[in-house]
Design a protein around this motif. Structure first.
Motif, short mmCIF file in Angstrom:
data_model
loop_
_atom_site.label_atom_id
_atom_site.label_comp_id
_atom_site.label_asym_id
_atom_site.label_seq_id
_atom_site.Cartn_x
_atom_site.Cartn_y
_atom_site.Cartn_z
N MET A 172 0.84 -1.20 0.00
CA MET A 172 0.00 0.00 0.00
C MET A 172 0.87 1.24 0.00
O MET A 172 2.02 1.21 0.43
CB MET A 172 -0.92 0.00 1.22
CG MET A 172 -1.92 -1.15 1.22
SD MET A 172 -3.07 -1.08 -0.16
CE MET A 172 -4.00 0.39 0.28
N ILE A 173 0.30 2.35 -0.47
CA ILE A 173 1.09 3.58 -0.58
C ILE A 173 1.09 4.33 0.75
O ILE A 173 0.20 4.18 1.58
CB ILE A 173 0.55 4.48 -1.69
CG1 ILE A 173 -0.90 4.91 -1.39
CG2 ILE A 173 0.63 3.79 -3.04
CD1 ILE A 173 -1.42 5.96 -2.34
N ASP A 174 2.13 5.15 0.94
CA ASP A 174 2.29 5.96 2.13
C ASP A 174 2.25 7.43 1.71
O ASP A 174 3.20 7.95 1.14
CB ASP A 174 3.62 5.64 2.81
CG ASP A 174 3.85 6.45 4.07
OD1 ASP A 174 2.97 7.25 4.43
OD2 ASP A 174 4.93 6.29 4.68
N LYS A 175 1.11 8.07 1.97
CA LYS A 175 0.93 9.45 1.53
C LYS A 175 1.79 10.44 2.31
O LYS A 175 1.94 11.60 1.90
CB LYS A 175 -0.54 9.85 1.61
CG LYS A 175 -1.40 9.06 0.62
CD LYS A 175 -2.85 9.53 0.62
CE LYS A 175 -3.67 8.74 -0.41
NZ LYS A 175 -5.09 9.17 -0.42
N SER A 176 2.37 10.01 3.44
CA SER A 176 3.25 10.90 4.20
C SER A 176 4.70 10.78 3.76
O SER A 176 5.56 11.54 4.19
CB SER A 176 3.16 10.57 5.70
OG SER A 176 3.66 9.25 5.95
N SER A 177 4.98 9.83 2.86
CA SER A 177 6.34 9.61 2.37
C SER A 177 6.76 10.72 1.41
O SER A 177 5.94 11.25 0.65
CB SER A 177 6.42 8.25 1.66
OG SER A 177 7.66 8.12 0.98
N PRO A 178 8.06 11.08 1.41
CA PRO A 178 8.55 12.08 0.43
C PRO A 178 8.58 11.51 -0.99
O PRO A 178 8.72 12.26 -1.95
CB PRO A 178 9.96 12.38 0.93
CG PRO A 178 10.37 11.17 1.71
CD PRO A 178 9.11 10.67 2.35
N MET A 179 8.45 10.21 -1.12
CA MET A 179 8.42 9.58 -2.44
C MET A 179 7.09 9.89 -3.11
O MET A 179 6.03 9.73 -2.50
CB MET A 179 8.60 8.06 -2.31
CG MET A 179 8.81 7.34 -3.63
SD MET A 179 9.10 5.57 -3.33
CE MET A 179 10.67 5.63 -2.44
N PRO A 180 7.10 10.37 -4.35
CA PRO A 180 5.85 10.72 -5.04
C PRO A 180 4.85 9.57 -5.05
O PRO A 180 5.23 8.41 -5.19
CB PRO A 180 6.32 11.06 -6.46
CG PRO A 180 7.75 11.44 -6.32
CD PRO A 180 8.29 10.60 -5.19
N ILE A 181 3.59 9.91 -4.90
CA ILE A 181 2.55 8.89 -4.83
C ILE A 181 2.47 8.10 -6.13
O ILE A 181 2.32 6.88 -6.12
CB ILE A 181 1.19 9.54 -4.49
CG1 ILE A 181 1.23 10.11 -3.07
CG2 ILE A 181 0.05 8.53 -4.61
CD1 ILE A 181 0.00 10.90 -2.67
N ILE A 202 2.71 3.96 -6.57
CA ILE A 202 1.72 3.15 -7.26
C ILE A 202 2.36 2.41 -8.43
O ILE A 202 2.10 1.22 -8.65
CB ILE A 202 0.55 4.04 -7.74
CG1 ILE A 202 -0.18 4.64 -6.54
CG2 ILE A 202 -0.41 3.24 -8.63
CD1 ILE A 202 -1.19 5.70 -6.88
N GLU A 203 3.20 3.11 -9.15
CA GLU A 203 3.93 2.51 -10.28
C GLU A 203 4.74 1.30 -9.82
O GLU A 203 4.71 0.23 -10.45
CB GLU A 203 4.85 3.57 -10.88
CG GLU A 203 5.77 3.10 -11.98
CD GLU A 203 6.75 4.19 -12.37
OE1 GLU A 203 7.87 3.85 -12.83
OE2 GLU A 203 6.43 5.39 -12.21
#
Length: 240
Positions: free
Chosen positions: A1-10, A14-15
């Motif tokens: 799952m994605i982490d929306k607080s991460s500095p890595m672009p969303i 997902i990619e």
């Protein structure tokens, strides 16, 4: 799952998640992906974010879009090494695929000045022109045109070229194939090429031209091929 607080672009997260599903086999070649709307709802992000992730995967050759149908996982590309001279039939069999041909035409024609110069024969000398669609497991891989001097390779028939041309040359005519010079460049498919290969018009293709010689230096053939870039790639090993 994605982490929306991460500095890595969303979109990148997902990619990478979709890419992981492909590489681990959760998503298999030919599987259809969720729609942009379904992914957006699942990840609770905008469709623009999903579109960027999908477009990046398309550019990497992992998935492809089919107009009016959806987005699919790409078939695994067939690798051909450039360290040795092999026929299409030998190449397919070495990868566990069943080779076959769909003959477009097979005829005897007089050599043009350009053909005569490359094959080192006189103008108007008879040559075979063989144009085929080459298939692996019944999937079109390439359009191939061979020009072969009839006085060097005698007795060719449609039955022979339906099997293996190189096998006939080496094991029936007992001619030793020596070496070849091959040029590879990128292009886009014409309407005619796209129809024969079963791909969209202007899809990327690999154009290959090869000049093959017998071991004694006698020119054997000129081969011009259009390979599907989504199904084929070339690999070479190099030493320093």
């Amino acid at each position: 799952m994605i982490d929306k607080s991460s500095p890595m672009p969303i979109y990148y997260q997902i990619e990478e998640e979709i890419k992981l599903q492909i590489t681990t086999g959760i998503l298999k070649p030919g599987d259809i992906l969720k729609s942009e709307r379904e992914y957006a709802e699942y990840y609770q992000v905008s469709r623009m974010t999903i579109r960027q992730a999908i477009n990046n995967l398309v550019s990497q050759g992992l998935i492809y879009k089919r107009k009016g149908s959806g987005t699919y996982v790409q078939e695994k590309k067939i690798e051909q090494g450039l360290n040795g001279l092999t026929s299409f039939t030998e190449d397919m069999k070495s990868r566990g695929l069943e080779p076959s041909n769909r003959l477009i035409h097979f005829k005897l024609i007089p050599a043009t000045s350009a053909i005569a110069s490359k094959l080192k024969i006189d103008v108007h000398t008879p040559v075979y022109e063989i144009k085929r669609i080459r298939l692996g497991d019944n999937t079109p891989i390439a359009i191939e045109t061979n020009i072969i001097p009839a006085n060097t390779v005698k007795g060719l028939t449609e039955d022979i070229i339906a099997k293996s041309l190189y096998d006939y040359i080496e094991n029936t005519l007992h001619l030793k194939i020596g070496k070849a010079m091959q040029i590879i460049e990128s292009s886009i498919a014409t309407k005619a090429e796209a129809e024969l290969l079963g791909i969209a018009k202007q899809s990327p293709i690999l154009l290959i031209e090869r000049e093959t010689h017998l071991a004694d230096g006698t020119p054997l053939e000129i081969v011009k091929s259009s390979y599907r870039a989504d199904r084929y790639k070339f690999m070479i090993s190099m030493n320093r």
